[in-house]
Design an enzyme around this catalytic site. Structure first.
Site, PDB file in Angstrom:
ATOM      1  N   SER A 128     -20.537  22.312  14.764  1.00 15.07           N
ATOM      2  CA  SER A 128     -21.611  23.258  14.419  1.00 15.07           C
ATOM      3  C   SER A 128     -22.986  22.637  14.569  1.00 15.07           C
ATOM      4  CB  SER A 128     -21.412  23.680  12.956  1.00 15.07           C
ATOM      5  OG  SER A 128     -22.609  24.225  12.443  1.00 15.07           O
ATOM      6  N   GLU A 130     -25.170  23.062  12.534  1.00  6.19           N
ATOM      7  CA  GLU A 130     -25.583  22.623  11.183  1.00  6.19           C
ATOM      8  C   GLU A 130     -25.528  21.101  11.072  1.00  6.19           C
ATOM      9  OE1 GLU A 130     -26.479  23.793   7.807  1.00  6.19           O
ATOM     10  OE2 GLU A 130     -27.351  25.208   9.202  1.00  6.19           O
ATOM     11  N   TYR A 152     -21.591  21.503   3.717  1.00  3.80           N
ATOM     12  CA  TYR A 152     -20.912  22.077   4.885  1.00  3.80           C
ATOM     13  C   TYR A 152     -21.210  21.243   6.134  1.00  3.80           C
ATOM     14  CZ  TYR A 152     -20.183  25.180   8.867  1.00  3.80           C
ATOM     15  OH  TYR A 152     -19.802  25.700  10.078  1.00  3.80           O
TER      16      TYR A 152
HETATM   17  N1  GDD Z   1     -27.028  34.009   4.476  1.00  2.43           N
HETATM   18  C1  GDD Z   1     -28.302  34.226   4.212  1.00  2.43           C
HETATM   19  N2  GDD Z   1     -28.648  35.196   3.296  1.00  2.43           N
HETATM   20  N3  GDD Z   1     -29.230  33.484   4.853  1.00  2.43           N
HETATM   21  C2  GDD Z   1     -30.532  33.741   4.592  1.00  2.43           C
HETATM   22  C3  GDD Z   1     -30.938  34.720   3.696  1.00  2.43           C
HETATM   23  C4  GDD Z   1     -29.953  35.486   3.010  1.00  2.43           C
HETATM   24  O1  GDD Z   1     -30.233  36.355   2.188  1.00  2.43           O
HETATM   25  N4  GDD Z   1     -32.298  34.731   3.669  1.00  2.43           N
HETATM   26  C5  GDD Z   1     -32.712  33.802   4.533  1.00  2.43           C
HETATM   27  N5  GDD Z   1     -31.646  33.188   5.093  1.00  2.43           N
HETATM   28  C6  GDD Z   1     -31.709  32.068   6.044  1.00  2.43           C
HETATM   29  C7  GDD Z   1     -30.930  30.851   5.604  1.00  2.43           C
HETATM   30  O2  GDD Z   1     -31.681  30.099   4.644  1.00  2.43           O
HETATM   31  C8  GDD Z   1     -30.766  30.132   6.944  1.00  2.43           C
HETATM   32  O3  GDD Z   1     -31.906  29.382   7.236  1.00  2.43           O
HETATM   33  C9  GDD Z   1     -30.673  31.286   7.959  1.00  2.43           C
HETATM   34  O4  GDD Z   1     -31.092  32.469   7.265  1.00  2.43           O
HETATM   35  C10 GDD Z   1     -29.303  31.515   8.565  1.00  2.43           C
HETATM   36  O5  GDD Z   1     -28.355  31.586   7.529  1.00  2.43           O
HETATM   37  P1  GDD Z   1     -26.848  32.083   7.812  1.00  2.43           P
HETATM   38  O6  GDD Z   1     -26.856  33.346   8.587  1.00  2.43           O
HETATM   39  O7  GDD Z   1     -26.142  32.069   6.504  1.00  2.43           O
HETATM   40  O8  GDD Z   1     -26.283  30.989   8.834  1.00  2.43           O
HETATM   41  P2  GDD Z   1     -26.395  29.393   8.859  1.00  2.43           P
HETATM   42  O9  GDD Z   1     -27.379  29.035   9.924  1.00  2.43           O
HETATM   43  O10 GDD Z   1     -26.605  28.833   7.502  1.00  2.43           O
HETATM   44  O11 GDD Z   1     -24.924  28.964   9.308  1.00  2.43           O
HETATM   45  C11 GDD Z   1     -24.207  29.673  10.322  1.00  2.43           C
HETATM   46  O12 GDD Z   1     -24.393  29.048  11.570  1.00  2.43           O
HETATM   47  C12 GDD Z   1     -23.835  27.733  11.676  1.00  2.43           C
HETATM   48  C13 GDD Z   1     -24.156  27.217  13.088  1.00  2.43           C
HETATM   49  O13 GDD Z   1     -25.412  26.619  13.053  1.00  2.43           O
HETATM   50  C14 GDD Z   1     -22.733  29.710   9.916  1.00  2.43           C
HETATM   51  O14 GDD Z   1     -22.041  30.543  10.801  1.00  2.43           O
HETATM   52  C15 GDD Z   1     -22.120  28.333   9.977  1.00  2.43           C
HETATM   53  O15 GDD Z   1     -20.721  28.432   9.724  1.00  2.43           O
HETATM   54  C16 GDD Z   1     -22.353  27.778  11.403  1.00  2.43           C
HETATM   55  O16 GDD Z   1     -21.788  26.497  11.516  1.00  2.43           O
END
Ligand code: GDD
Length: 331
Positions: A128, A130, A152
């Site tokens: 990932s 991440e 994670y």
């Molecule tokens: N989930 C979520 N909910 N994220 C928020 C929100 C909210 O209400 N508000 C802002 N965000 C911001 C988070 O702080 C983060 O910076 C961004 O939106 C993306 O969050 P997510 O969609 O939860 O994804 P992620 O980037 O943390 O992780 C996803 O992508 C990774 C690959 O880079 C997941 O799918 C991981 O499993 C994956 O590895």
């Protein structure tokens, strides 16, 4: 004889797209499903009835050995994980076990199953972006120093290096895809893109007033999940195993996602519709992700087909139709 594939994480977004692709390619597809009465199983059975279900758990090595014996796969795709970053701070130990040690269990089960003919089973690990966390290069490449910012991310780094270690120690054909964020109408509602597309749909239909989010300034390199599973498959078709960044090469903020999502339903000013709630901020944020997919393009011949505006439109349109159906309205 058709090829056989075993997918862990089959009930997730990527598992379903990958299973579709492999079935189209003529594979016999086996999916590992965890737990008693898994609530996602009926959806999988309805959408992909040709997938053969096996039960097992990444924490239970003997269950993985049995799944490998039953499926006799040519290719193993390890997509199973606890994948929600925000959850990982409150559940750091279980995330480390499933998302980190789970990879070791799957690698070890595959190695033991393959026996002296280690090359007969090819292995894909879902790494990932991440892992880049506090990014040390812009854009991020395969060679960029890893600096994870969440339990994670740390667990994914462990799985990533363990995959490389099995390749180098045992000669296993084990590849690792460093996938940047990838979305679709099948994305879980806890992730920000789907949270937004579902809320925008409901707001446009008058059944929800506003949406609460955290950090709107984070930037992500968002692609379409259907494109990204093709990259996984391509990795396992190469003569040599390797690591690849899979991304679009573009980055956008949550605000930009909101702009396009609300515009899609005719709302140009969303400032009154979105509340910023500190509860959704993370203890440590990944501020900027943007990947350089040059190696995947050159070696795999892989390029993404769905751009950012099209991705947002697909997700919002899907959720408007879904919400209308739920409300008993016609599209
Ligand atoms: N989930 C979520 N909910 N994220 C928020 C929100 C909210 O209400 N508000 C802002 N965000 C911001 C988070 O702080 C983060 O910076 C961004 O939106 C993306 O969050 P997510 O969609 O939860 O994804 P992620 O980037 O943390 O992780 C996803 O992508 C990774 C690959 O880079 C997941 O799918 C991981 O499993 C994956 O590895």
């Amino acid at each position: 004889m058709s090829k056989r594939a075993l997918i862990t994480g089959i009930t997730g977004q990527d598992g379903m797209y990958l299973a579709e692709l492999l079935l189209r390619e003529g594979y016999e597809v086996f999916g590992l499903v965890r737990g008693q009465n898994n609530p996602k199983l009926p959806v999988l059975a309805a959408e992909l009835p040709d997938v053969k279900i096996l039960t097992g758990d990444l924490m239970d090595l003997s269950s993985l050995m049995r799944a490998l014996a039953a499926s006799q796969p040519d290719e193993v795709y390890n997509l199973g994980a606890i994948s929600f970053v925000a959850y990982s701070w409150e559940n750091a130990a279980v995330t480390s076990e499933v998302t980190g040690l789970g990879v070791l269990n799957m690698l070890e089960a595959t190695r033991l199953h393959a026996g002296s003919d280690i090359g007969r089973v090819r292995f894909y690990q879902a790494s990932s972006s991440e892992m880049f966390g506090k990014v040390q290069d812009v854009p991020q490449r395969e060679s960029t120093l890893l600096w994870p910012r969440s339990p994670y991310g740390v667990a994914k780094v462990y799985g990533h290096y363990m995959t490389i270690n099995y390749r180098e120690s045992y000669g296993m054909h084990a590849s690792s895809g460093i996938l940047f964020n990838h979305e679709s109408p099948r994305r879980g509602p806890e992730f920000v893109t789907r949270k937004i597309s579902q809320a925008v749909a409901r707001i446009s239909l008058g059944v929800q007033d506003s949406l609460s989010l955290g950090n709107l300034d984070a930037r992500r390199d968002w692609g379409y999940a259907g494109d990204y599973v093709r990259a996984m498959w391509l990795m396992l078709q190469q003569d040599d195993a390797d690591d690849y960044v899979i991304s679009t090469g573009e980055t956008h903020s949550i605000r930009e996602f909101l702009d396009l999502a609300f515009a899609r339903v005719g709302i140009d000013d969303w400032s009154e519709k979105v509340r910023v709630d500190p509860a959704f901020f993370r203890p440590a944020e990944v501020d900027l992700l943007i990947g350089d997919p040059a190696k995947a393009r050159e070696v795999l011949g892989w390029t993404p087909t769905v751009g950012f505006p099209e991705l947002v439109a697909r997700m919002v349109d899907h959720d408007v139709a879904e919400q209308e159906a739920l409300l008993g309205r016609s599209a």
